[in-house]
Design a protein around this motif. Structure first.
Motif, short mmCIF file in Angstrom:
data_model
loop_
_atom_site.label_atom_id
_atom_site.label_comp_id
_atom_site.label_asym_id
_atom_site.label_seq_id
_atom_site.Cartn_x
_atom_site.Cartn_y
_atom_site.Cartn_z
N THR A 86 0.83 -1.21 0.00
CA THR A 86 0.00 0.00 0.00
C THR A 86 0.86 1.25 0.00
OG1 THR A 86 -0.18 -0.04 2.41
CG2 THR A 86 -1.96 -1.11 1.14
N ARG A 115 -3.90 0.80 -3.80
CA ARG A 115 -4.53 1.79 -2.94
C ARG A 115 -4.91 1.23 -1.59
NH1 ARG A 115 -9.12 4.85 -5.99
NH2 ARG A 115 -9.38 6.68 -4.71
N SER A 116 -5.38 -0.01 -1.60
CA SER A 116 -5.75 -0.68 -0.35
C SER A 116 -5.80 -2.18 -0.60
CB SER A 116 -7.10 -0.18 0.17
OG SER A 116 -8.13 -0.52 -0.72
#
Length: 138
Positions: A86, A115-116
């Protein structure tokens, strides 16, 4: 029922932290093991090291080692990893972790910043392909 070489066998552990999410830990297909992404989740399904990349990375590698062992393989038989981060500023730590947990000849590798991950506290996830029989040679 007879198992044929082309049959895929689901990898399981007891407990299986992925089962509540309806995800297989991975599959063994002949002498090839394909794992789901492993992250910093302990055997009870709890996140380890929230906010601590080093603790999460160690748990992630421990989980990968455990799943490979359940399939009859090990980290020294890994031929391919995909590592999801991340935060790409942790890339230098990945280089160190690869030297700690893998050896020559190094596995093929793809590192991707995302992003996640599945849970917001997770910082690293690793999926792998490994051999069961035979050696990885240069």
């Amino acid at each position: 029922m007879t198992t044929r070489p082309q049959d895929a066998r689901r990898i399981t552990t007891d407990p299986d932290p992925f089962d509540p999410f309806n995800i297989a830990l991975g599959y063994r297909l002949g002498d090839l093991v394909i794992t789901s992404g492993q992250a910093a989740i302990d055997e009870q399904g709890e996140i380890v090291g929230a906010g601590d990349f080093d603790a999460q990375a160690e748990q992630t590698f421990a989980n990968l080692r455990r799943v490979l062992a359940a399939a009859g393989s090990s980290l020294d038989k890994v031929v391919k990893v995909t590592i999801y981060l991340t935060d790409m500023t942790n890339f230098p730590k990945i280089v160190e972790l690869r030297a700690k947990h893998f050896s020559r000849p190094w596995p093929a590798d793809t590192i991707v910043e995302v992003r996640s991950l599945a849970l917001p506290e997770l910082m690293i996830e690793i999926e792998a392909m490994a051999l069961v029989e035979g050696d990885v040679v240069e």
